[in-house]
Design a protein around this motif. Structure first.
Motif: not given
Ligand code: IPD
Ligand code: CA
Ligand code: CA
Length: 275
Positions: A41-43, A47, A77
């Protein structure tokens, strides 16, 4: 003595982008595991990134890097390099990851080439639509090789407007407020889940207009060029270019009132409006 790199041929960059986007599209379409899960997951926890986002970016950067070793990269990415040619590739290997994860068809590969900071060629490849949207600056916009044109501006109250929401709860709450005020004033709102496709849809006349706060360069570079080349205006707050702060795309005649309304509604910030 330093030598200035020769300016690139946008048509040549477009050909490279088309080929890389096509290959990535095939990989994503045919290689999607039945049990596809979230790799990271990111933010925020919603996400998400899948192994396929990462594989598609690697395919694209390997392919372009072999053909143009002096160019730079900016990929969602992680691809990030300066290069020495003045050309930088701005890549969203999979725009619409949540759709892709759920098996919904609205996702795309987005590849743009910038020269000296200006987008000069762009491709949005939408495999499940069997459509490729392409443009070079000043050369028009094409869908599967046929010229694309945005719709003439409708009356504001008849406009079909696309939008999107970020992944952070605070931003979403502010974005929902904007939509709450807008929805009774227009024909309807669409949230398709892939910004590159939303921008392409403005260029094809499938949406009258589109706006979103919080986009990254890779979400909008190729699609915004396509929309402009199809006759739309793109921008952000009044006098500003399209950016993460706010991106708007719409034909002349609709762009201006939409921009004015979004300014009034505070669509460029995350704070709720006082009620
Ligand atoms: C997202 C999609 C979505 C938009 C988000 C983007 P991703 O990109 O384009 O439609 O609303 O702002 O981040 O994460 O699927 O590449
Ligand atoms: Ca994206
Ligand atoms: Ca993405």
């Amino acid at each position: 003595m330093t030598t200035t790199p020769a300016s690139p041929d946008p048509a040549e960059l477009l050909t490279i982008a088309l080929e890389a986007a096509h290959r990535a599209g095939v990989l994503l379409r045919d290689g999607r595991p039945a049990d596809l899960g979230v790799a990271a997951t990111k933010t925020s926890p919603i996400d998400v990134v899948t192994e396929m986002d990462i594989a598609a970016e690697k395919l694209i950067t390997d392919r372009i890097g072999r053909l143009r070793p002096d160019d730079g990269f900016l990929g969602e990415e992680g691809a990030s390099s300066e290069g020495s040619s003045g050309v930088r590739w701005v890549i969203d290997p999979l725009d619409g990851t949540v759709n892709y994860l759920y098996g919904l068809p609205s996702w795309a590969v987005s590849i743009a080439a910038e020269y000296d900071g200006e987008v000069i060629a762009g491709v949005v490849e939408a495999p499940m639509r069997r459509e490729t949207y392409q443009a070079v600056r000043g050369g028009g916009a094409f869908v599967n090789g046929e010229p694309a044109r945005c719709r003439p501006a409708p009356e504001f109250s008849h406009a079909l407007i696309g939008t999107g929401f970020g992944y952070l709860a605070e931003r979403r709450a502010a974005q929902a407020e904007v939509v709450r005020t807008l929805v009774p004033r227009v024909r309807d709102i669409r949230r398709a889940g892939a910004a590159a496709i939303d921008l392409a849809d403005v260029g094809c006349g499938r949406l009258d207009g589109y706006f979103e706060r919080g986009l990254n360069p890779w979400d909008l570079a190729a699609g915004a060029l396509f929309a402009r080349e199809a006759g739309a205006l793109t921008g952000g707050r009044p006098g500003q270019p399209a950016s993460g702060e706010l991106t708007i795309a719409a034909p002349p005649g609709l762009f201006e009132p939409l921009q004015a309304m979004l300014e009034e509604l505070g669509a460029w910030h995350d704070r709720p409006r006082p009620s």
